[in-house]
Write an enzyme that holds these catalytic residues in place. Structure first.
Site, short mmCIF file in Angstrom:
data_model
loop_
_atom_site.label_atom_id
_atom_site.label_comp_id
_atom_site.label_asym_id
_atom_site.label_seq_id
_atom_site.Cartn_x
_atom_site.Cartn_y
_atom_site.Cartn_z
N ARG A 75 -1.87 -19.82 -23.32
CA ARG A 75 -0.88 -19.16 -24.16
C ARG A 75 -0.42 -20.12 -25.26
NH1 ARG A 75 0.06 -14.09 -25.13
NH2 ARG A 75 0.19 -13.63 -22.89
N ARG A 100 -12.56 -16.46 -24.98
CA ARG A 100 -11.41 -17.34 -24.78
C ARG A 100 -11.32 -17.88 -23.35
NH1 ARG A 100 -6.00 -13.64 -24.29
NH2 ARG A 100 -6.85 -12.02 -22.94
N HIS A 163 -6.58 -16.06 -33.20
CA HIS A 163 -5.27 -15.56 -32.78
C HIS A 163 -4.23 -16.69 -32.82
CE1 HIS A 163 -2.22 -13.57 -30.41
NE2 HIS A 163 -3.01 -12.59 -29.98
N GLU A 259 -2.82 -13.81 -37.50
CA GLU A 259 -4.19 -13.84 -37.00
C GLU A 259 -5.19 -13.35 -38.06
OE1 GLU A 259 -4.18 -11.57 -33.33
OE2 GLU A 259 -2.02 -11.93 -33.15
#
Length: 282
Positions: A75, A100, A163, A259
């Protein structure tokens, strides 16, 4: 320093500015210690965790509650969403795709007097014949290039995003040049932003007519974000209510996601074609 914060230990030196480091769980990272910048990349996800130009402050937000465990998305930093953004496209794939949380391979490191470059690659069994590479160049600017190359005999479609989570104060936040029209993912409606950028209690927007450059400012500091290879710019912040329900968001008020994204229609690559999604932070 990020190494102490994440309790990382040096495993080996790769070149004069790049080191392999790991945590207690055996997750591998690459630490860049160059006179022009310091950075940290996780091998899982080719995930840029930290970037600090010299001179300068840390640019990327990282949650204090992020779980650095195998198979769990980190995160903060710059997650790579690929070959699926959100829940678009192939429903057999996880939300935001598998890049990811997959283990990438370190292909190359190049250190020069004014910069350091690192390239990682991913060849995943779910998409045979598709080569994905992510190249980072660190200096007083950060260049990220995500290249998709179709080495198969068939067309390949994908969506995706870089992102990025940026440190800011959401109470003072302003983002310039996003354009006036956006799709609100919460209400599933298109809106026109006539009075300038303002966060909602929960913000999940796809800007459809953004300029190639956005400036993020909070009154004290500003960042320029350059996008290419995208068809939209996504702005996301969970707000207080949703953040309190998420186990890995430590403080919603300290970050904004801007993003570089492909959301409006998938990129369709013919055999032997390639596509580059790029974000430059300065």
């Amino acid at each position: 320093m990020i190494l102490e914060k994440l309790k990382l230990k040096v495993v080996k030196q790769i070149n004069n500015a790049v080191f392999e480091v790991s945590n207690a769980e055996g997750m591998v990272f690459y630490w860049i210690d160059h006179p022009k910048a310091k950075a940290l990349i996780a091998k899982q996800g080719a995930h840029l965790v930290s970037y600090r130009p010299n001179p300068g402050k840390e640019t990327l937000w990282l949650s204090d509650d992020s779980q650095f465990t195998r198979g769990k998305a980190i995160r903060g930093g710059v997650p790579i969403c690929w070959p699926r953004f959100g829940n678009l496209g192939d429903e057999s794939l996880p939300k935001h795709g598998f890049a990811r949380t997959s283990l990438w391979s370190l292909d190359e490191t190049i250190t020069r007097e004014d910069s350091c470059s690192v390239r990682l690659s991913l060849n995943h069994s779910s998409v045979p014949g598709i080569a994905l590479t992510c190249s980072f160049t660190f200096s007083n600017q950060l260049h990220i290039e995500l290249e998709t190359k179709n080495n198969s005999q068939h067309e390949f479609e994908f969506t995706g995003a870089l992102h990025s989570y940026f440190i800011t104060d959401v109470k003072k936040l302003h983002i310039g040049s996003l354009g006036t029209q956006y799709f609100d993912a919460l209400s599933q409606k298109v809106y026109v932003e006539s009075e300038g950028f303002k966060l909602s209690k929960e913000t999940d927007r796809i800007y459809l007519q953004s300029a190639a450059n956005n400036v993020i400012s909070n009154g004290e500091h500003s960042l320029n974000i350059h996008h290419s290879g995208n068809d939209s710019v996504v702005v996301w912040n969970p707000g207080e209510e949703l953040a309190n329900k998420m186990d890995d968001v430590s403080d919603y008020s300290q970050f904004i996601c801007v993003e570089t994204a492909i959301t409006q229609s998938p990129v369709c690559l013919a055999p032997k074609q390639s596509h580059c999604l790029q974000q430059i932070i300065s």
